[in-house]
Motif scaffolding. Sequence first.
Motif, mmCIF file in Angstrom:
data_model
loop_
_atom_site.group_PDB
_atom_site.id
_atom_site.type_symbol
_atom_site.label_atom_id
_atom_site.label_comp_id
_atom_site.label_asym_id
_atom_site.label_seq_id
_atom_site.Cartn_x
_atom_site.Cartn_y
_atom_site.Cartn_z
ATOM 1 N N MET A 1 45.637 126.332 -102.417
ATOM 2 C CA MET A 1 46.776 125.406 -102.541
ATOM 3 C C MET A 1 47.726 125.999 -103.587
ATOM 4 O O MET A 1 47.313 126.389 -104.657
ATOM 5 C CB MET A 1 46.219 124.039 -103.016
ATOM 6 N N THR A 2 49.014 126.088 -103.259
ATOM 7 C CA THR A 2 49.991 126.681 -104.176
ATOM 8 C C THR A 2 50.304 125.702 -105.295
ATOM 9 O O THR A 2 50.483 124.517 -105.062
ATOM 10 C CB THR A 2 51.286 126.979 -103.375
ATOM 11 N N ASP A 3 50.395 126.214 -106.529
ATOM 12 C CA ASP A 3 50.710 125.343 -107.660
ATOM 13 C C ASP A 3 52.229 125.258 -107.811
ATOM 14 O O ASP A 3 52.871 126.143 -108.392
ATOM 15 C CB ASP A 3 50.080 125.925 -108.927
ATOM 16 N N VAL A 4 52.779 124.174 -107.253
ATOM 17 C CA VAL A 4 54.242 124.008 -107.233
ATOM 18 C C VAL A 4 54.788 123.896 -108.651
ATOM 19 O O VAL A 4 55.839 124.449 -108.977
ATOM 20 C CB VAL A 4 54.591 122.756 -106.372
ATOM 21 N N THR A 5 54.040 123.219 -109.522
ATOM 22 C CA THR A 5 54.513 123.055 -110.912
ATOM 23 C C THR A 5 54.681 124.424 -111.572
ATOM 24 O O THR A 5 55.689 124.732 -112.205
ATOM 25 C CB THR A 5 53.486 122.201 -111.695
ATOM 26 N N LEU A 6 53.681 125.281 -111.334
ATOM 27 C CA LEU A 6 53.716 126.625 -111.938
ATOM 28 C C LEU A 6 54.888 127.425 -111.350
ATOM 29 O O LEU A 6 55.680 128.038 -112.069
ATOM 30 C CB LEU A 6 52.392 127.321 -111.611
ATOM 31 N N LEU A 7 55.026 127.347 -110.012
ATOM 32 C CA LEU A 7 56.136 128.091 -109.369
ATOM 33 C C LEU A 7 57.483 127.606 -109.880
ATOM 34 O O LEU A 7 58.414 128.380 -110.105
ATOM 35 C CB LEU A 7 56.059 127.913 -107.848
ATOM 36 N N ASN A 8 57.558 126.283 -110.086
ATOM 37 C CA ASN A 8 58.827 125.735 -110.563
ATOM 38 C C ASN A 8 59.153 126.244 -111.962
ATOM 39 O O ASN A 8 60.295 126.590 -112.254
ATOM 40 C CB ASN A 8 58.742 124.205 -110.556
ATOM 41 N N LYS A 9 58.124 126.304 -112.806
ATOM 42 C CA LYS A 9 58.305 126.832 -114.165
ATOM 43 C C LYS A 9 58.795 128.290 -114.104
ATOM 44 O O LYS A 9 59.708 128.701 -114.800
ATOM 45 C CB LYS A 9 56.987 126.800 -114.943
ATOM 46 N N GLN A 10 58.199 129.022 -113.166
ATOM 47 C CA GLN A 10 58.478 130.470 -113.110
ATOM 48 C C GLN A 10 59.823 130.761 -112.426
ATOM 49 O O GLN A 10 60.552 131.664 -112.836
ATOM 50 C CB GLN A 10 57.358 131.141 -112.307
ATOM 51 N N PHE A 11 60.158 129.993 -111.379
ATOM 52 C CA PHE A 11 61.320 130.368 -110.556
ATOM 53 C C PHE A 11 62.416 129.303 -110.501
ATOM 54 O O PHE A 11 63.533 129.609 -110.068
ATOM 55 C CB PHE A 11 60.860 130.637 -109.112
ATOM 56 N N GLY A 12 62.094 128.067 -110.861
ATOM 57 C CA GLY A 12 63.067 126.979 -110.706
ATOM 58 C C GLY A 12 64.301 127.213 -111.580
ATOM 59 O O GLY A 12 64.210 127.837 -112.639
ATOM 60 N N ILE A 13 65.455 126.754 -111.079
ATOM 61 C CA ILE A 13 66.711 126.790 -111.862
ATOM 62 C C ILE A 13 67.192 125.346 -111.943
ATOM 63 O O ILE A 13 67.666 124.798 -110.931
ATOM 64 C CB ILE A 13 67.781 127.672 -111.187
ATOM 65 N N PRO A 14 66.987 124.681 -113.090
ATOM 66 C CA PRO A 14 67.305 123.247 -113.195
ATOM 67 C C PRO A 14 68.699 122.919 -112.650
ATOM 68 O O PRO A 14 69.673 123.609 -112.930
ATOM 69 C CB PRO A 14 67.225 122.984 -114.711
ATOM 70 N N GLY A 15 68.706 121.894 -111.793
ATOM 71 C CA GLY A 15 69.980 121.414 -111.245
ATOM 72 C C GLY A 15 70.530 122.290 -110.132
ATOM 73 O O GLY A 15 71.537 121.965 -109.508
ATOM 74 N N VAL A 16 69.829 123.396 -109.817
ATOM 75 C CA VAL A 16 70.347 124.330 -108.786
ATOM 76 C C VAL A 16 69.309 124.577 -107.694
ATOM 77 O O VAL A 16 69.591 124.441 -106.505
ATOM 78 C CB VAL A 16 70.747 125.686 -109.408
ATOM 79 N N ALA A 17 68.085 124.923 -108.115
ATOM 80 C CA ALA A 17 67.037 125.229 -107.114
ATOM 81 C C ALA A 17 65.673 124.891 -107.691
ATOM 82 O O ALA A 17 65.347 125.300 -108.816
ATOM 83 C CB ALA A 17 67.089 126.701 -106.731
ATOM 84 N N GLN A 18 64.908 124.144 -106.899
ATOM 85 C CA GLN A 18 63.579 123.730 -107.371
ATOM 86 C C GLN A 18 62.520 124.118 -106.318
ATOM 87 O O GLN A 18 62.836 124.198 -105.124
ATOM 88 C CB GLN A 18 63.510 122.196 -107.531
ATOM 89 N N PRO A 27 54.682 124.164 -99.693
ATOM 90 C CA PRO A 27 55.657 124.437 -100.759
ATOM 91 C C PRO A 27 56.963 125.002 -100.200
ATOM 92 O O PRO A 27 56.953 125.774 -99.230
ATOM 93 C CB PRO A 27 54.959 125.474 -101.638
ATOM 94 N N ALA A 28 58.075 124.564 -100.813
ATOM 95 C CA ALA A 28 59.388 125.013 -100.353
ATOM 96 C C ALA A 28 60.321 125.174 -101.536
ATOM 97 O O ALA A 28 60.136 124.532 -102.572
ATOM 98 C CB ALA A 28 59.969 123.991 -99.369
ATOM 99 N N VAL A 29 61.309 126.061 -101.380
ATOM 100 C CA VAL A 29 62.372 126.188 -102.384
ATOM 101 C C VAL A 29 63.540 125.357 -101.868
ATOM 102 O O VAL A 29 64.019 125.571 -100.752
ATOM 103 C CB VAL A 29 62.826 127.638 -102.574
ATOM 104 N N GLN A 30 63.923 124.374 -102.685
ATOM 105 C CA GLN A 30 65.025 123.500 -102.268
ATOM 106 C C GLN A 30 66.258 123.870 -103.096
ATOM 107 O O GLN A 30 66.231 123.821 -104.330
ATOM 108 C CB GLN A 30 64.656 122.041 -102.543
#
Length: 302
Positions: A1-18, A27-30
């Motif tokens: 199971m992919t850890d979305v929280t971890l991926l978000n920390k590593q790759f997320g851009i607040p307010g732009v891409a989560q 899991p998806a990049v929105q």
Amino acid sequence: MTDVTLLNKQFGIPGVAQIVTGNGGLPAVQVTNTNDGTTGTIYLHGGHVTAWKPAENQEVLWCSKNSWWEPDKPIRGGVPICFPWFGAREGDATAPSHGFARILPWELESVNSQSGEVTVVVSLKSSTATRKYWPDKFLLRHRVTFGPELVMQLELTNLGNTPMIVEEAQHTYFHVGDVRQIRITGLENVKYISSVENVRDKSHAHAIVIEAETDRRYVNTTGTIVLEDRSLNRRITLKRHNSKTAVVWNPWIAKAKAMPDFSDEEWPEMMCIETANVRELPAKVGPQETHVMASRISVQSM
Ligand code: TA6
């Protein structure tokens, strides 16, 4: 199971891409907001773009409300990546339709926001899962830029010491108001093959209109294709790079009914126009070489 929280920390851009937990827990990049309000979604499952909505426009891609959202099944709609074969695999009735790439989990490599656009890179590397079907060592990257245009680059690197011959397609499902009121131009006078119409090497001088099940492979064509949608008052333009085949598909009534992941009344809302290198014109990639096939999609009011 992919850890979305971890991926978000590593790759997320607040307010732009989560990175989010999408349909079916996949899991998806929105992409929630590029500078101009474009939104889009790409699932790690299959490296599969499922949505792109440029500002001031309606959604451009279509997804079935009956789609599967399961790890071993393809998503019905958006842009399935067909690789390394197209359709049924010759000589192997048990092989998954359109290859294995669209039913395997891809790695998230990067999410970047630049000059008002967001580029997401996902990749699929050869593994025990792929070697079950295919001996070659490869790295397949899908580099997708969400902005005023949707640019999808499929980059295949041959990691082996022998040439690779593969079929590949970005099997794009476009959202239309009513498929019976569209015209498709750009494929005039191009020879096509159709098992539905039982024709080979037929061509037409006129624009394509959809009046029945349509499943055509247009061969030796690299030109721009335009989908004119009178009911949504818009024109969708598809520019293809390094693609010599275009596939045009609408299942119409009976085929739509026969697909469990496609509800009966949805067929008028979609039209597939696919950027491809398949059958008589596959992609050939030498040892350690990289081959890039791409689609560039834009929308204009009519
Ligand atoms: O691209 C056209 C096509 O090859 C059709 O023949 C139809 O099979 C469609 O793809 C969908 O295939 P799928 O395996 O996704 O149901």
